[in-house]
Design a protein around this motif. Sequence first.
Motif, mmCIF file in Angstrom:
data_model
loop_
_atom_site.group_PDB
_atom_site.id
_atom_site.type_symbol
_atom_site.label_atom_id
_atom_site.label_comp_id
_atom_site.label_asym_id
_atom_site.label_seq_id
_atom_site.Cartn_x
_atom_site.Cartn_y
_atom_site.Cartn_z
ATOM 1 N N SER A 20 90.414 59.625 91.480
ATOM 2 C CA SER A 20 90.537 60.130 90.110
ATOM 3 C C SER A 20 91.399 59.217 89.245
ATOM 4 O O SER A 20 91.311 59.257 88.016
ATOM 5 C CB SER A 20 91.165 61.523 90.116
ATOM 6 O OG SER A 20 92.551 61.448 90.430
ATOM 7 N N PHE A 22 94.279 59.740 88.704
ATOM 8 C CA PHE A 22 95.106 60.693 87.968
ATOM 9 C C PHE A 22 96.285 61.104 88.852
ATOM 10 O O PHE A 22 96.149 61.953 89.739
ATOM 11 C CB PHE A 22 94.254 61.905 87.580
ATOM 12 C CG PHE A 22 94.927 62.874 86.650
ATOM 13 C CD1 PHE A 22 95.222 62.524 85.338
ATOM 14 C CD2 PHE A 22 95.267 64.146 87.081
ATOM 15 C CE1 PHE A 22 95.831 63.412 84.477
ATOM 16 C CE2 PHE A 22 95.875 65.051 86.228
ATOM 17 C CZ PHE A 22 96.157 64.681 84.924
ATOM 18 N N VAL A 24 99.726 62.843 89.839
ATOM 19 C CA VAL A 24 100.467 64.056 89.465
ATOM 20 C C VAL A 24 101.712 64.164 90.344
ATOM 21 O O VAL A 24 101.675 63.866 91.539
ATOM 22 C CB VAL A 24 99.589 65.320 89.650
ATOM 23 C CG1 VAL A 24 100.320 66.564 89.142
ATOM 24 C CG2 VAL A 24 98.240 65.166 88.943
ATOM 25 N N ASN A 40 99.929 64.419 94.441
ATOM 26 C CA ASN A 40 98.568 64.642 94.917
ATOM 27 C C ASN A 40 98.174 63.546 95.906
ATOM 28 O O ASN A 40 98.581 62.383 95.779
ATOM 29 C CB ASN A 40 97.566 64.767 93.760
ATOM 30 C CG ASN A 40 97.615 63.636 92.758
ATOM 31 O OD1 ASN A 40 98.648 63.020 92.533
ATOM 32 N ND2 ASN A 40 96.482 63.359 92.135
ATOM 33 N N GLU A 42 94.703 62.300 97.609
ATOM 34 C CA GLU A 42 93.243 62.446 97.603
ATOM 35 C C GLU A 42 92.622 61.947 98.906
ATOM 36 O O GLU A 42 93.300 61.363 99.762
ATOM 37 C CB GLU A 42 92.680 61.709 96.384
ATOM 38 C CG GLU A 42 93.192 62.339 95.090
ATOM 39 C CD GLU A 42 92.624 61.724 93.824
ATOM 40 O OE1 GLU A 42 91.986 60.651 93.893
ATOM 41 O OE2 GLU A 42 92.818 62.336 92.755
ATOM 42 N N CYS A 51 96.677 68.903 95.949
ATOM 43 C CA CYS A 51 97.369 68.792 94.663
ATOM 44 C C CYS A 51 98.870 68.564 94.861
ATOM 45 O O CYS A 51 99.439 68.897 95.916
ATOM 46 C CB CYS A 51 97.172 70.062 93.851
ATOM 47 S SG CYS A 51 95.519 70.249 93.153
ATOM 48 N N ALA A 52 99.497 68.071 93.829
ATOM 49 C CA ALA A 52 100.942 67.826 93.859
ATOM 50 C C ALA A 52 101.730 69.118 94.119
ATOM 51 O O ALA A 52 102.695 69.121 94.892
ATOM 52 C CB ALA A 52 101.369 67.227 92.521
ATOM 53 N N GLU A 53 101.298 70.196 93.490
ATOM 54 C CA GLU A 53 102.008 71.474 93.659
ATOM 55 C C GLU A 53 101.967 71.904 95.122
ATOM 56 O O GLU A 53 102.958 72.409 95.665
ATOM 57 C CB GLU A 53 101.359 72.556 92.781
ATOM 58 C CG GLU A 53 101.469 72.306 91.289
ATOM 59 C CD GLU A 53 100.304 71.497 90.720
ATOM 60 O OE1 GLU A 53 99.736 70.667 91.447
ATOM 61 O OE2 GLU A 53 99.987 71.704 89.541
ATOM 62 N N VAL A 81 99.730 68.960 81.768
ATOM 63 C CA VAL A 81 98.692 69.240 82.760
ATOM 64 C C VAL A 81 98.720 70.699 83.254
ATOM 65 O O VAL A 81 99.736 71.170 83.740
ATOM 66 C CB VAL A 81 98.827 68.249 83.942
ATOM 67 C CG1 VAL A 81 100.180 68.374 84.623
ATOM 68 C CG2 VAL A 81 97.700 68.409 84.937
ATOM 69 N N PRO A 82 97.603 71.416 83.110
ATOM 70 C CA PRO A 82 97.584 72.786 83.624
ATOM 71 C C PRO A 82 97.253 72.803 85.116
ATOM 72 O O PRO A 82 96.294 72.165 85.542
ATOM 73 C CB PRO A 82 96.465 73.450 82.821
ATOM 74 C CG PRO A 82 95.610 72.357 82.317
ATOM 75 C CD PRO A 82 96.353 71.050 82.434
ATOM 76 N N PRO A 83 98.045 73.526 85.921
ATOM 77 C CA PRO A 83 97.742 73.603 87.364
ATOM 78 C C PRO A 83 96.358 74.211 87.580
ATOM 79 O O PRO A 83 95.923 75.083 86.818
ATOM 80 C CB PRO A 83 98.823 74.536 87.910
ATOM 81 C CG PRO A 83 99.925 74.486 86.915
ATOM 82 C CD PRO A 83 99.264 74.267 85.583
ATOM 83 N N CYS A 84 95.668 73.780 88.639
ATOM 84 C CA CYS A 84 94.355 74.349 88.951
ATOM 85 C C CYS A 84 94.527 75.791 89.430
ATOM 86 O O CYS A 84 95.645 76.246 89.721
ATOM 87 C CB CYS A 84 93.648 73.502 90.009
ATOM 88 S SG CYS A 84 94.284 73.747 91.688
HETATM 89 N N1 THU Z 1 95.876 67.646 90.368
HETATM 90 C C1 THU Z 1 97.123 68.031 90.801
HETATM 91 O O1 THU Z 1 97.658 67.453 91.762
HETATM 92 N N2 THU Z 1 97.743 69.033 90.151
HETATM 93 C C2 THU Z 1 97.288 69.641 89.028
HETATM 94 O O2 THU Z 1 97.967 70.503 88.482
HETATM 95 C C3 THU Z 1 95.979 69.254 88.467
HETATM 96 C C4 THU Z 1 95.181 68.318 89.290
HETATM 97 C C5 THU Z 1 95.231 66.505 91.024
HETATM 98 C C6 THU Z 1 94.126 66.827 91.983
HETATM 99 C C7 THU Z 1 93.353 65.512 91.990
HETATM 100 O O3 THU Z 1 93.951 64.620 92.922
HETATM 101 C C8 THU Z 1 93.564 64.955 90.589
HETATM 102 O O4 THU Z 1 94.671 65.653 90.057
HETATM 103 C C9 THU Z 1 92.362 65.117 89.677
HETATM 104 O O5 THU Z 1 91.920 66.429 89.676
#
Ligand code: THU
Length: 131
Positions: A20, A22, A24, A40, A42, A51-53, A81-84
């Motif tokens: 990604s 991306f 976090v 995070n 992957e 995820c990071a959380e 960034v909103p948590p999933c």
């Molecule tokens: N991701 C997180 O780690 N935390 C969030 O709150 C949103 C998304 C990560 C999951 C994945 O590795 C990447 O961001 C893209 O979705």
Amino acid sequence: MSELKTAATAVRENAYAPYSKFKVGAAVRAASGTIYAGCNVENVAYPEGTCAEAGAIAAMAAAGEYEITEVYVIAGSPTPVPPCGGCRQKLAEFGKGGVRVTLATTGGAEFSTTIADLLPGAFDAGHMEGA
Ligand code: THU
């Protein structure tokens, strides 16, 4: 910079996000006051990424703590960034509804919310009573 922000910002650098791109970082403060951080991680099998959380919560539990009192999440997103959905449920497992969650961008924007606002109507153990 707050301790939580410092921890989340630092751990974000270690994110493994080759797919990604991306990164976090998340940091949770536990009841003892100790801060636990996670990024995070992957996987080429995409659903296996975490995820990071989830990483921060795992570090907290690994240290024998199970009560979150504050959360900070940071990413290089245009808006905080909103948590999933899954991470909202994970946060709700270990933090009371009123626990402060700060969502941030690496650009300096912050949005302050709570676990209850992130997951209204959460399923909890009380819903299984009498089953
Ligand atoms: N991701 C997180 O780690 N935390 C969030 O709150 C949103 C998304 C990560 C999951 C994945 O590795 C990447 O961001 C893209 O979705």
